[in-house]
Design an enzyme around this catalytic site. Structure first.
Site, short mmCIF file in Angstrom:
data_model
loop_
_atom_site.label_atom_id
_atom_site.label_comp_id
_atom_site.label_asym_id
_atom_site.label_seq_id
_atom_site.Cartn_x
_atom_site.Cartn_y
_atom_site.Cartn_z
N CYS A 1 3.76 -1.14 -3.48
CA CYS A 1 4.37 -1.33 -4.78
C CYS A 1 5.88 -1.41 -4.68
O CYS A 1 6.47 -1.26 -3.61
CB CYS A 1 3.99 -0.17 -5.71
N ARG B 1 3.01 -2.93 -9.40
CA ARG B 1 1.85 -2.46 -8.63
C ARG B 1 1.14 -3.57 -7.86
O ARG B 1 0.84 -4.63 -8.41
CB ARG B 1 0.84 -1.80 -9.57
N ASP C 1 -4.56 8.07 -4.87
CA ASP C 1 -3.68 8.98 -4.15
C ASP C 1 -2.44 9.31 -4.96
O ASP C 1 -1.79 10.33 -4.73
CB ASP C 1 -3.30 8.40 -2.78
N ILE D 1 0.09 -15.90 15.18
CA ILE D 1 0.97 -17.05 15.09
C ILE D 1 1.27 -17.54 16.50
O ILE D 1 1.59 -16.75 17.40
CB ILE D 1 2.28 -16.68 14.36
N SER E 1 -0.84 -3.35 11.65
CA SER E 1 0.01 -3.93 12.70
C SER E 1 0.10 -2.96 13.87
O SER E 1 -0.29 -1.80 13.78
CB SER E 1 1.41 -4.22 12.15
#
Length: 647
Positions: free
Chosen positions: A2, A50, A100, A291, A363
């Site tokens: 957010c 959001r 949460d 990529i 990641s």
């Protein structure tokens, strides 16, 4: 994920205009396209944009507690929120949602600032407590999520996830920070606790700011730090097993989402490890993407495809042309501040590709800093051993030899001894600060005007690293270097890059290898289990031997390499030549036009490699134009810094 923004009047509860808060928050619409909200009370306003990830219906923000006393605008994810919720329910708390966000509200109500130590996640949030009449701003341990802060001329404290949120407030003064410009040319980015705009700062990672109405705004309080001074006990085999379990737990905790989830897969060790543990935990094929580049020596897609096949992922790849520099304006808008890590182009492209199918992507960022994976750690450790063998007089002589030695960018690697010789003549801290830098002091000084040198008042970009290493809780030089990288390089470059590029396309990126428990474990490992011989991430690679083939574990690290040096001799050659005459740089008055013209000419002619410096100048030019309006044709030129918006 957010975007948050807000206003707080610390002295007296002046009215807050909801429209102003909304305007600040709406500049962050890319961070939260799924909804928006504003909440105000006397002297305070919270705004929110959001991106729905958990409890899509119930997690609306700003969220107000059932008794109306607390209000929260929150950016991030708390991965252990269910465990914290169970603990709070045992203490009598009741919950209306499955989010949460509500857990963070209740945790503050129960524990106050101590709630942060119970939260495992990435976050930046603003919480107003009406009972205490205070504002609480907090940021996660490692700085995954950003938070910018400034005090306005009327005394109001304003905050936002990105600088553009503050720039939307008409009272924010716009003046270029000379110290930030020096830091930027030193490091390639504006450090995480500094800002391009004078008077704006970022709440440092692992810090909170508690502002009590009627009292002066205090300095931020550090609530977490990583410690390299201890040493884990146990055999290498036992530590290896513990590492595997910690990796597994970190990845699984970040797979909780009510929206499609996937992963970036470069084919390197770190992203491949994340995908391996995701595949282990997932019933369906993991969505992965990578990529590739048209230049073969930059392309890793074959390795990514090998990992994808091994773990039966649903894999997609896209090739980026070597001249894919069309994103310059897009990146300038995303970062606000100048940001010269050219791998941001590839990170944006892989985020764009991921967003076509998923809303959350895991990641592999963070392992190089925590487990000593960078090549520079190996070189620094080798230099440190030589320093320890040489008397000070000999080191000084070698350093002077390095100063006299020519800089042979065009020569084979074995003849490029200048920086190594200079490093041996310096202290450990100075040598490492130079190693992580982009543009060295002499090169910076050549393009600065006397006006900028006076404005810096002796400030040096390297000093931040020197001080961090000297004050590091670490038992050896390697630990001190890693500590400084975790405090400066990681949040300032790596995490800023991933946050801005992923959020630009409304994608939430999660970094399981930055689970704070995993980082703390890595910091306690004996140095020989982090870096052994020429192998960085030694124990991690050993532990992953059961999951990944040798050609993935032990191949040369590539990363997202962008051929900017070639660009400035090819398709961007005219741009390089024009940088010296940049209207924005000229109006600022801090750069020597003739010196920059020589840099561009030497680069185009192949006499030197100034690709990174030219890229820095180009990205600075774009940021000056976008943030301060410098170089606009309708404005009369004015030497020196631009002062207030509208002038």
């Amino acid at each position: 994920m957010c975007g948050i923004a807000g206003i707080f009047h610390p002295a007296v509860p002046k009215p807050v205009d909801p429209a102003r808060v909304r305007a600040m928050a709406d500049t962050l619409a890319h961070r939260g396209p799924d909804g928006s909200g504003v909440w105000t009370a006397p002297g305070v306003g919270l705004g929110h944009r959001r991106l729905s990830i958990i409890d899509l219906e119930g997690g609306v923000q700003p969220m107000v507690s059932g008794d109306g006393r607390l209000a929260l605008s929150y950016n991030g994810e708390v991965y252990n929120f269910r465990e914290v919720r169970a603990e709070l329910e045992a203490k009598g708390h009741a919950f209306r949602t499955d989010s949460d966000t509500e857990v963070v509200l209740a945790a503050w109500s129960q524990w106050g600032p101590d709630c942060l130590s119970r939260l495992n996640g990435m976050f930046a949030f603003a919480l107003y407590d009406g009972g205490r009449d205070c504002l609480f701003l907090a940021r996660d341990r490692l700085g995954v999520k950003p938070l910018h802060i400034a005090t306005l001329p009327d005394g109001a404290l304003v905050f936002a996830s990105e600088l553009k949120g503050l720039l939307a407030h008409p009272l924010l003064r716009r003046e270029v920070s000379p110290q930030a410009v020096e830091d930027y040319f030193t490091l390639g980015y504006v450090p995480d606790d500094a800002c391009f705009v004078e008077g704006v700062r970022k709440l440092p990672a692992g810090h909170f700011l508690l502002v009590q109405r009627g009292r002066p705004v205090p300095a931020p309080t550090r609530w977490w730090d990583v410690d390299f001074s201890g040493e884990a006990r146990g055999s290498a085999a036992a530590l290896e097993e513990e590492l595997v379990e910690r990796l597994r737990a970190a990845v699984r905790s970040r797979m909780v989402a009510d929206v499609p989830l996937g992963a970036f897969l470069s084919g390197g060790v770190d992203s491949s490890a994340v995908v391996a543990f995701m595949a282990e935990a997932s019933r369906a094929a993991v969505e992965t993407c990578s990529i590739g580049f048209t230049e073969a020596d930059h392309d890793e897609t074959a390795y990514a495809a090998q990992v994808a096949e091994r773990f039966a992922t649903s894999h997609r790849s896209r090739t980026v042309a070597a001249d894919d520099f069309g994103l310059i304006e897009t990146l300038s808008a995303a970062f606000d501040e100048p940001f010269a890590d050219a791998s941001a182009l590839a990170t944006y492209r892989v985020s764009e590709l991921a967003r076509e199918r998923v809303t959350v992507a895991l990641s592999g960022d963070g392992a190089d800093e925590a487990f000593a994976g960078y090549r520079r750690y190996r070189l620094f450790s080798a230099e440190e051993r030589v320093r320890g063998l040489l008397p000070q007089g000999a080191r000084s002589l070698i350093g002077r030899l390095g100063d006299a030695y020519p800089k042979l960018d065009w020569a084979p690697q074995m003849f490029r001894a200048k920086t190594t010789l200079q490093a041996l003549g310096q202290s450990s801290e100075e040598a490492y600060a130079m190693a992580v830098g982009v543009t060295p002091p002499l090169a910076r000084s050549r393009i600065y005007t006397p006006e900028l040198r006076r404005a810096l008042q002796g400030h040096r970009g390297e000093q931040r690293y020197v001080e961090a290493m000297r004050g590091a809780p670490a038992r050896d030089a390697l630990g001190r270097a890693q500590y400084a990288d975790l405090k400066i390089w990681l949040p300032g470059d790596i995490l800023t890059k991933v946050d801005r590029t992923s959020m630009a396309v409304s994608l939430e990126a999660r970094e399981p290898l930055l689970d704070h428990r995993l980082v703390e474990f890595a910091a306690r490992l004996p140095s020989r289990l982090r870096l052994r011989g020429g192998t960085g991430k030694y124990l991690m690679k050993r532990a992953l031997g059961r999951y990944l083939p040798d050609e993935i574990l032990h191949r040369r690290k590539m990363g997202f390499v962008t051929p900017i040096a070639a660009w400035f001799r090819g398709p961007l050659a005219e741009t390089a030549e024009g940088i010296a005459r940049s209207p924005a740089l000229t109006e600022l008055g801090w750069f020597d036009e003739a010196a920059i013209a020589r840099v561009a000419a030497d680069h185009r002619a192949g006499r030197a490699d100034h690709g990174r410096l030219l890229w820095q100048l180009l990205m600075l030019d774009r940021a000056l134009s976008r943030v301060f309006g410098l170089g606009a044709p309708a404005r009369p030129a004015a030497r020196g810094r631009r002062l207030h918006a509208g002038q």
